[in-house]
Design an enzyme around this catalytic site. Structure first.
Site, PDB file in Angstrom:
ATOM      1  N   GLU A 125       0.807  -1.214   0.000  1.00 21.01           N
ATOM      2  CA  GLU A 125       0.000   0.000   0.000  1.00 21.01           C
ATOM      3  C   GLU A 125       0.838   1.260   0.000  1.00 21.01           C
ATOM      4  OE1 GLU A 125      -2.395   0.463   3.412  1.00 21.01           O
ATOM      5  OE2 GLU A 125      -0.827  -0.083   4.786  1.00 21.01           O
ATOM      6  N   ASN A 150       7.582   1.098   7.017  1.00 18.57           N
ATOM      7  CA  ASN A 150       6.623   1.697   6.094  1.00 18.57           C
ATOM      8  C   ASN A 150       6.026   3.029   6.528  1.00 18.57           C
ATOM      9  OD1 ASN A 150       6.797  -0.502   4.289  1.00 18.57           O
ATOM     10  ND2 ASN A 150       5.417  -1.680   5.574  1.00 18.57           N
ATOM     11  N   TYR A 151       6.032   3.335   7.822  1.00 21.01           N
ATOM     12  CA  TYR A 151       5.295   4.509   8.288  1.00 21.01           C
ATOM     13  C   TYR A 151       6.144   5.557   8.993  1.00 21.01           C
ATOM     14  CZ  TYR A 151       1.057   2.045   7.031  1.00 21.01           C
ATOM     15  OH  TYR A 151       0.082   1.406   6.318  1.00 21.01           O
ATOM     16  N   ILE A 152       7.192   5.141   9.683  1.00 16.90           N
ATOM     17  CA  ILE A 152       8.061   6.106  10.374  1.00 16.90           C
ATOM     18  C   ILE A 152       9.154   6.555   9.412  1.00 16.90           C
ATOM     19  CG2 ILE A 152       9.696   6.422  12.272  1.00 16.90           C
ATOM     20  CD1 ILE A 152       8.121   4.283  13.820  1.00 16.90           C
ATOM     21  N   SER A 174       4.862   9.223  11.868  1.00 10.69           N
ATOM     22  CA  SER A 174       6.147   9.924  11.978  1.00 10.69           C
ATOM     23  C   SER A 174       6.090  11.053  13.008  1.00 10.69           C
ATOM     24  CB  SER A 174       6.565  10.476  10.610  1.00 10.69           C
ATOM     25  OG  SER A 174       6.817   9.429   9.707  1.00 10.69           O
TER      26      SER A 174
END
EC number: 5.6.2.1
Length: 761
Positions: free
Chosen positions: A6, A718-720, A507
């Site tokens: 994603e 994937n997100y930080i 983040s």
């Protein structure tokens, strides 16, 4: 496909067109596959500083400096790029070249490092074309099926039966999983057996019996054969394993890399997935269905028009050949179970994947410039007279505050997973005055269960959305869908989606958590604090995992290790008192713990320590014998070596018996054998070392228990924003190896080189 599906699509990645790139010289290898090498045209005229813009970056010298957003290229003329100021002055004063100024011969690794393409030093990453030239050697197919030995059969109705090879292969897929939870799942059994019967029918059926009932099938012979194969594989000598590994790597070498714009880049998943049984996550309705063997005719290759087409396996043809330089995949096919498209892409450490990651995190950073306006707008719309606006505002609130995914429609044969827009009546429970209980299956069938307090107006809206005539099965947000939601988001920021909100909030949360950490303690203590911050993000994003079967055993092992270290520490302190009894009066608290351990506890620990030592001795002997079995020696030499090993083993066992006798005698009498070198000072130093080890192991245990149900890697990868991890590493003086694996250090090389200790999201 990877777990990061994603993320921003790779076909959105653009690169700067390079006009003066190296000319590709193609040659044919022995097997007919094309290989690439670079032949750089020597320019007839020298380049000025401006003209070097068109020279490939890897041929230029750059000196980057970290900035808040992205590194900028600090240009240098080619004449001075490799000469330091000190050496320049030496050259002007001394015409003769000194010995120390002679060029140093670079090692292969140093040369490769210098040639590494630093895409993040480009000024522009937003052009139309993904690549100019692309050349690769295709994909690796799994080996053809080898039929089972004649004595290994499927048992049907208590009688062995012969199967066509294709049906036998499918039966073997189930047999290999016989003792797993999958094989005990009724849905898995039903789907497998339906596909098995279909394959059986397509291949002429079973000549020995008409197979119609799953309950009459006995897969035990097949299972035992596969288990025996596993054991034989484990028994292979280290030398043989190394040889097999080397042969495999040699065979795969040409598939691991491609030529992207004349530059060698690593390919990601170049192996075609072998056939098997689909498992899925959670209660997937298609679990157990047959994943059919992918043929070359199913595969589309993508490469340059002038690049040689890799030859397909003998007797086959490729499905299609494309030359689409606006996408970043090398091969694709559609799998049969879910109908999803599988891609062969560039590796995680490739330049294109790095650009994609960079853009994703930069887009999330852009959101901070308009997040206040978005929040002000959706809070105003929470009371709108238009139901669509109310639903839009409420959904945005849930995505912003609780990091919900947008969600989309699912067909009946897909797992019942939902996101914000697809929440149904039964997925939320309202508890006045403003508490909401969420309970639904999110991505990968991971349960999202949270009891949270929400804005009073949001609570009121949710109550309205559940109002009669709505009932279980009806959508809460019946006026909007993800496309409407994303269109609303993009009115504030081009490219803004629900995923960008998750990345931003993840983040931002990590930045806030790091700001709370004090720069004190050991490296291990700082790592635990970092993991705690990471865990906060993982919980926000609902990145859960099932507690592994080995978790309890692992925790018990660490606890036993700590107990044994405490016992050894107590013994050392008793030895100190044995030499000087007055020490206890001088520092009673220091010696207080020697009375905390009961005789029963101490006896159990001693027995466990002795048992572990004996097991080590036995395992060492077994390894040595196994290794001997594969050594190329004569019969007499092996016999002699075996006698030597047996003698050494006997000697170790005798020493172990002496140790056992010593421990038991010391336990019984309370008097310890002290060597002349074991002074009070030396013993105290040993105590301090053990205390440090106990502290580190206890931190490891706490970290293991805290993270048992939380998947830290998903949010970290994937997100930080990886530059936050790099910033933490540099600011808190924690080696980056403690925070990023080797794979992640390669993937996020751009972040490691561009962020400093002051970088902020």
């Amino acid at each position: 496909m990877s777990s990061s599906e994603e993320e921003t699509p790779l076909n959105a990645v653009k690169r700067k067109r390079v006009t003066n790139r190296p000319e590709l010289v193609l040659s044919e290898s022995e097997d007919g596959l094309a290989t690439g090498s670079e032949k750089v045209k020597t320019p007839t005229t020298s380049f000025s500083e401006d003209e070097t813009e068109d020279v490939p970056l890897k041929k230029r010298k750059t000196n980057s400096k970290a900035t808040q957003s992205r590194p900028r290229v600090k240009k240098e003329s080619q004449s001075s790029a490799s000469v330091s100021p000190r050496k320049k002055s030496q050259q002007s004063k001394e015409p003769k070249i000194k010995k120390e100024d002679t060029p140093k011969v670079k090692t292969e690794d140093e040369a490769e490092e210098e040639e590494k393409y630093k895409w993040w030093e480009q000024q522009d990453l937003n052009d139309e074309i993904v690549w100019d030239t692309l050349e690769h050697n295709g994909v690796i197919f799994p080996p053809d099926y080898e039929p089972l030995p004649s004595h290994v059969k499927l048992i049907y109705d208590k009688k062995p039966v012969s199967l066509p090879p294709a049906a036998e292969e499918v039966a073997g897929f189930f047999a290999a999983l016989l003792e797993s939870d999958h094989a005990k799942n009724p849905t898995f059994q039903k789907n497998f057996f339906a596909d098995f019967l279909e394959v059986l029918k397509e291949n002429g059926g079973c000549p020995d019996a008409e197979i119609t009932e799953f309950e009459k099938c006995d897969f035990s012979q097949m299972f035992e054969y596969f288990q025996k194969q596993k054991e034989e594989k484990k028994a292979i000598s280290p030398q043989e394993k190394k040889r097999i590994k080397q042969e495999k790597e040699k065979m795969e070498e040409k598939y691991k890399f491609c030529l992207l714009n004349g530059r060698k880049e690593q390919v990601g998943n170049f192996r075609v997935e072998p056939p098997g049984l689909f498992r899925g996550r959670g209660a997937h309705p298609k679990t157990g269905k047959l994943k059919k063997r992918v043929q070359p005719e199913d595969i589309t290759l993508n490469l340059s028009k002038d690049a040689p087409i890799p030859p397909p396996p003998e007797g086959h043809q490729w499905g299609e050949i494309k030359h689409d330089n606006t996408v970043a995949w090398l091969a694709m096919w559609r799998e049969n179970v879910l109908g999803s498209v599988k891609y062969v892409r560039f590796a995680q450490n490739s330049s294109l994947k790095g650009m994609s990651d960079f853009k994703k995190f930069e887009k999330a950073r852009e959101l901070k410039n308009c997040i206040d306006a978005i929040r002000k707008d959706y809070r105003a719309k929470l009371k709108s007279e238009l139901m669509m606006d109310r639903q839009l505002a409420t959904a945005t609130y849930l995505i912003d505050v609780f990091a919900l995914r947008a969600g989309g429609e699912k067909s009946e044969d897909e797992a019942d997973t939902v996101g914000c827009c697809s929440l149904r009546y039964e997925h939320i429970f309202l508890k006045p005055p403003n508490t909401v209980v969420f309970d639904f299956l999110g991505k990968d069938s991971i349960r999202f269960y949270q009891e949270v307090e929400v804005d009073p107006q949001v609570f009121k809206n949710l109550r309205i959305f559940k109002k009669s005539p709505k009932k279980p099965g009806d959508n809460l947000f019946d006026r909007i869908d993800p496309s409407v939601l994303n269109k609303y988001f993009q009115s504030y920021l081009p490219g803004l989606t629900a995923k960008v909100f998750r990345t931003y909030n993840a983040s931002k949360t990590m930045q806030d958590q790091i700001d709370l950490i004090k720069n004190e303690g050991t490296v291990n203590e700082k790592v635990v604090k970092f993991n705690a911050a990471n865990r906060t993000v993982a919980i926000l994003c609902n990145h859960q995992r099932t507690v592994s079967k080995n978790h309890e055993a692992g925790v018990q092992k660490i606890n036993e290790k700590i107990e044994e270290m405490i016992w050894r520490k107590i013994v050392l302190k008793r030895m100190m008192l044995q030499q000087d009894k007055s020490l206890r009066k001088k520092d009673f608290k220091y010696f207080e713990e020697i009375d905390d351990m009961s005789k029963e506890e101490e006896q159990k620990i001693i027995e466990r320590v002795l048992q572990k030592e004996k097991e080590k001795i036995e395992k060492r002997y077994e390894r040595e014998l196994l290794k001997l079995g594969y050594e190329e020696l004569t019969k007499d030499e092996k016999a002699k070596k075996k006698d030597e090993l047996a003698a050494d083993h006997k000697s170790r066992l005798e020493k172990h018996k002496e140790l056992e006798k010593t421990y038991k005698n010391e336990f019984k009498t309370g008097t310890y054998e002290i060597k002349p070198t074991q002074t009070v000072e030396k013993l105290q130093q040993q105590v301090e070392k053990i205390e440090t080890r106990i502290k580190n192991t206890s931190l490891q245990l706490k970290d293991k228990e805290d993270n048992s149900q939380v998947a830290l890697n998903t949010s970290k990868i994937n997100y930080i924003d990886p530059r936050l991890t790099v910033m933490f590493s540099k600011k808190f003086e924690v080696p980056i190896e403690k925070l990023f694996t080797k794979t992640l250090r390669e993937k996020f090389a751009w972040a490691i080189e561009s962020a400093d200790e002051n970088w902020r999201f």
